[in-house]
Scaffold this motif. Structure first.
Motif, PDB file in Angstrom:
ATOM      1  N   ALA A 293     -34.335  13.840  -8.816  1.00 19.39           N
ATOM      2  CA  ALA A 293     -33.911  12.887  -7.784  1.00 19.39           C
ATOM      3  C   ALA A 293     -32.737  12.040  -8.267  1.00 19.39           C
ATOM      4  N   VAL A 294     -32.734  11.717  -9.572  1.00 14.72           N
ATOM      5  CA  VAL A 294     -31.647  10.908 -10.139  1.00 14.72           C
ATOM      6  C   VAL A 294     -30.346  11.715 -10.131  1.00 14.72           C
ATOM      7  N   ILE A 295     -30.445  13.022 -10.405  1.00 13.10           N
ATOM      8  CA  ILE A 295     -29.262  13.895 -10.363  1.00 13.10           C
ATOM      9  C   ILE A 295     -28.634  13.852  -8.977  1.00 13.10           C
ATOM     10  N   SER A 296     -29.458  14.045  -7.946  1.00 16.17           N
ATOM     11  CA  SER A 296     -28.947  14.067  -6.571  1.00 16.17           C
ATOM     12  C   SER A 296     -28.353  12.710  -6.185  1.00 16.17           C
ATOM     13  N   GLU A 297     -28.999  11.656  -6.647  1.00 18.03           N
ATOM     14  CA  GLU A 297     -28.511  10.298  -6.365  1.00 18.03           C
ATOM     15  C   GLU A 297     -27.129  10.084  -6.973  1.00 18.03           C
ATOM     16  N   LYS A 298     -26.968  10.558  -8.204  1.00 21.04           N
ATOM     17  CA  LYS A 298     -25.695  10.375  -8.909  1.00 21.04           C
ATOM     18  C   LYS A 298     -24.592  11.267  -8.338  1.00 21.04           C
ATOM     19  N   LEU A 299     -24.958  12.422  -7.796  1.00 23.06           N
ATOM     20  CA  LEU A 299     -23.961  13.295  -7.158  1.00 23.06           C
ATOM     21  C   LEU A 299     -23.350  12.581  -5.948  1.00 23.06           C
ATOM     22  N   VAL A 300     -24.194  11.924  -5.173  1.00 26.02           N
ATOM     23  CA  VAL A 300     -23.707  11.158  -4.021  1.00 26.02           C
ATOM     24  C   VAL A 300     -22.843   9.986  -4.499  1.00 26.02           C
ATOM     25  N   ASP A 301     -23.302   9.307  -5.560  1.00 25.62           N
ATOM     26  CA  ASP A 301     -22.561   8.164  -6.102  1.00 25.62           C
ATOM     27  C   ASP A 301     -21.166   8.574  -6.572  1.00 25.62           C
ATOM     28  N   ILE A 302     -21.096   9.703  -7.275  1.00 28.92           N
ATOM     29  CA  ILE A 302     -19.813  10.170  -7.807  1.00 28.92           C
ATOM     30  C   ILE A 302     -18.830  10.425  -6.675  1.00 28.92           C
ATOM     31  N   TYR A 303     -19.340  11.005  -5.590  1.00 31.04           N
ATOM     32  CA  TYR A 303     -18.443  11.298  -4.471  1.00 31.04           C
ATOM     33  C   TYR A 303     -17.982  10.010  -3.783  1.00 31.04           C
ATOM     34  N   GLN A 304     -18.873   9.057  -3.674  1.00 21.12           N
ATOM     35  CA  GLN A 304     -18.562   7.849  -2.901  1.00 21.12           C
ATOM     36  C   GLN A 304     -17.974   6.723  -3.743  1.00 21.12           C
ATOM     37  N   CYS A 305     -18.108   6.811  -5.053  1.00 24.84           N
ATOM     38  CA  CYS A 305     -17.750   5.696  -5.946  1.00 24.84           C
ATOM     39  C   CYS A 305     -16.306   5.222  -5.755  1.00 24.84           C
ATOM     40  N   GLY A 306     -16.181   3.950  -5.419  1.00 25.91           N
ATOM     41  CA  GLY A 306     -14.860   3.323  -5.318  1.00 25.91           C
ATOM     42  C   GLY A 306     -13.977   3.912  -4.252  1.00 25.91           C
ATOM     43  N   SER A 307     -14.552   4.648  -3.305  1.00 25.38           N
ATOM     44  CA  SER A 307     -13.727   5.314  -2.306  1.00 25.38           C
ATOM     45  C   SER A 307     -13.772   4.601  -0.968  1.00 25.38           C
ATOM     46  N   GLU A 308     -12.579   4.253  -0.506  1.00 26.63           N
ATOM     47  CA  GLU A 308     -12.472   3.723   0.848  1.00 26.63           C
ATOM     48  C   GLU A 308     -11.949   4.820   1.769  1.00 26.63           C
ATOM     49  N   GLN A 309     -11.686   5.990   1.191  1.00 22.90           N
ATOM     50  CA  GLN A 309     -11.179   7.109   1.989  1.00 22.90           C
ATOM     51  C   GLN A 309     -12.322   7.733   2.773  1.00 22.90           C
ATOM     52  N   SER A 310     -12.035   8.030   4.016  1.00 18.24           N
ATOM     53  CA  SER A 310     -13.058   8.586   4.902  1.00 18.24           C
ATOM     54  C   SER A 310     -12.822  10.068   5.105  1.00 18.24           C
ATOM     55  N   SER A 311     -13.883  10.779   5.504  1.00 20.92           N
ATOM     56  CA  SER A 311     -13.729  12.188   5.861  1.00 20.92           C
ATOM     57  C   SER A 311     -13.274  12.325   7.318  1.00 20.92           C
ATOM     58  N   ASP A 312     -13.122  11.179   8.010  1.00 19.21           N
ATOM     59  CA  ASP A 312     -12.605  11.210   9.380  1.00 19.21           C
ATOM     60  C   ASP A 312     -11.118  11.548   9.370  1.00 19.21           C
ATOM     61  N   LEU A 313     -10.686  12.283  10.386  1.00 21.69           N
ATOM     62  CA  LEU A 313      -9.263  12.566  10.532  1.00 21.69           C
ATOM     63  C   LEU A 313      -8.544  11.315  11.021  1.00 21.69           C
ATOM     64  N   ASN A 314      -7.292  11.167  10.584  1.00 21.54           N
ATOM     65  CA  ASN A 314      -6.477  10.030  10.995  1.00 21.54           C
ATOM     66  C   ASN A 314      -5.850  10.324  12.366  1.00 21.54           C
ATOM     67  N   ILE A 315      -6.681  10.288  13.402  1.00 20.47           N
ATOM     68  CA  ILE A 315      -6.210  10.555  14.761  1.00 20.47           C
ATOM     69  C   ILE A 315      -5.675   9.255  15.365  1.00 20.47           C
ATOM     70  N   GLN A 316      -4.452   9.310  15.887  1.00 17.42           N
ATOM     71  CA  GLN A 316      -3.832   8.119  16.482  1.00 17.42           C
ATOM     72  C   GLN A 316      -4.537   7.734  17.775  1.00 17.42           C
ATOM     73  N   SER A 317      -4.729   6.431  17.971  1.00 17.92           N
ATOM     74  CA  SER A 317      -5.404   5.963  19.190  1.00 17.92           C
ATOM     75  C   SER A 317      -4.535   6.168  20.427  1.00 17.92           C
ATOM     76  N   GLU A 318      -3.220   6.156  20.204  1.00 18.31           N
ATOM     77  CA  GLU A 318      -2.285   6.415  21.300  1.00 18.31           C
ATOM     78  C   GLU A 318      -1.203   7.366  20.826  1.00 18.31           C
ATOM     79  N   GLY A 319      -0.752   8.212  21.727  1.00 16.17           N
ATOM     80  CA  GLY A 319       0.344   9.117  21.401  1.00 16.17           C
ATOM     81  C   GLY A 319      -0.084  10.331  20.597  1.00 16.17           C
ATOM     82  N   LEU A 320       0.908  11.013  20.048  1.00 14.11           N
ATOM     83  CA  LEU A 320       0.714  12.293  19.369  1.00 14.11           C
ATOM     84  C   LEU A 320       0.289  12.128  17.909  1.00 14.11           C
ATOM     85  N   THR A 321      -0.691  12.930  17.495  1.00 12.30           N
ATOM     86  CA  THR A 321      -1.094  13.038  16.084  1.00 12.30           C
ATOM     87  C   THR A 321      -0.636  14.389  15.565  1.00 12.30           C
TER      88      THR A 321
END
Length: 331
Positions: A93-121
């Motif tokens: 369980a600790v291994i799986s917990e740390k795998l998630v931590d490593i991926y998320q650690c210090g990251s403000e980057q999202s897996s969401d696409l940077n789609i513009q709210s208006e106009g062309l992307t």
């Protein structure tokens, strides 16, 4: 509450079909990785240095990447000592917990696409031939269309024979138009036409294919730089995403490609294809931890809806689902 139980509860609240796709798509990695971890846990009664050495080898074999593995092992040792864990079974369980931590650690980057709210992307798709670039564009177009977006494709790979035809097949399949020129045309000229067409048609998203040859890195860089310049000139601020398509089955070679393309253009996200075809799904963590580029999508099968937005918790669930389900049933 154990990490596995928390993860199970969180996953249960999400779409079942997504969980099943991650579970099915990661079956080769899970069968290889989990079996080895389970065997390791069964053979050792206590958590000692030999246990960690064998775990290190298992993680490296899963293509997690040497530097990421060393970091993970150090974190595990610290956590095992802090929690005074003696039983090797509790380490899973600790291994799986740390795998998630490593991926998320210090990251403000999202897996969401940077789609513009208006106009062309504008989304530029790069990667070597054979990585699944054109298929990814088709599947991404289908996904965006299902989200209510209007989509246009640009056939910027004018170098590879059949690339334009292949993109047109996908365009027909998902009901999206393709802007093209003849084979051998200047890719930048195609992009100019595509941006103009997308603006005049009030399209939401323009997906741009590019040539994937790596034989001459200088030419690749010059071509990508020219394409980006033309797009930015015609639409300031674009491209809004540069997605690098990597074939998960190539393992550490994918890391080399990622470094090369990152030098050529500002890669904002990774699409990792064919994750269902490899037992070395740990490459996801190596890419994220060593290159600091988020994995935005993963290919978990051949169906048109098998391109899934990457979620580290779904990923860990896919790796440990058998163990998580077993623990859940026993409670």
């Amino acid at each position: 509450m154990s990490f596995f139980k928390k993860l199970k509860e969180k996953i249960t609240k999400q779409t079942d079909s997504v969980s099943e796709k991650f579970k099915d798509g990661l079956s080769k990695t899970r069968n290889s990785f989990s079996e080895k971890v389970n065997d390791l846990v069964a053979r050792y009664r206590k958590v000692d240095e030999d246990f960690f050495e064998e775990l290190e080898e298992i993680l490296i074999a899963a293509d997690v990447g040497v530097s990421t593995v060393m970091e993970l092992i150090d974190q595990l040792k610290t956590e095992v000592k802090r929690r005074n864990i003696q039983d090797t079974k509790d380490v899973q369980a600790v291994i799986s917990e740390k795998l998630v931590d490593i991926y998320q650690c210090g990251s403000e980057q999202s897996s969401d696409l940077n789609i513009q709210s208006e106009g062309l992307t504008v989304i530029l798709i790069v990667g070597v031939n054979g990585a699944g670039k054109t298929t990814t564009i088709g599947k991404l177009a289908n996904r965006l269309k299902n989200e209510g977006k209007t989509v246009l494709l640009a056939a910027g790979d004018t170098f590879r024979a059949g690339a334009i035809d292949q993109l047109e097949v996908w365009g027909d399949r998902v009901g999206v138009d393709v802007i093209k020129q003849s084979e051998g045309s200047d890719p930048a000229a195609v992009m100019f036409d595509a941006v103009q067409a997308a603006k005049s048609r009030n399209v939401d998203v323009l997906l741009c294919d590019t040539a994937g040859r790596l034989q001459n890195k200088v030419n690749l860089m010059k071509e990508l730089e020219k394409v980006k310049r033309v797009i930015e000139r015609e639409l300031p601020g674009a491209p809004h995403e540069v997605l690098l398509v990597l074939d998960a089955t190539t393992g550490q070679n994918a890391m080399t490609q990622a470094k090369t393309f990152s030098e050529a253009t500002n890669v904002s996200g990774i699409v990792l294809t064919k994750l269902d075809g490899t037992a070395k799904g740990g490459i996801v963590l190596a890419i994220r931890n060593e290159l600091k580029i988020p994995v935005k999508f993963v290919g978990l099968g051949e169906k048109v809806d098998d391109l899934q937005q990457f979620d580290p918790e779904q990923y860990v669930y896919g790796l440990f689902s058998d163990l998580i389900e077993k623990e859940h049933e026993s409670e």
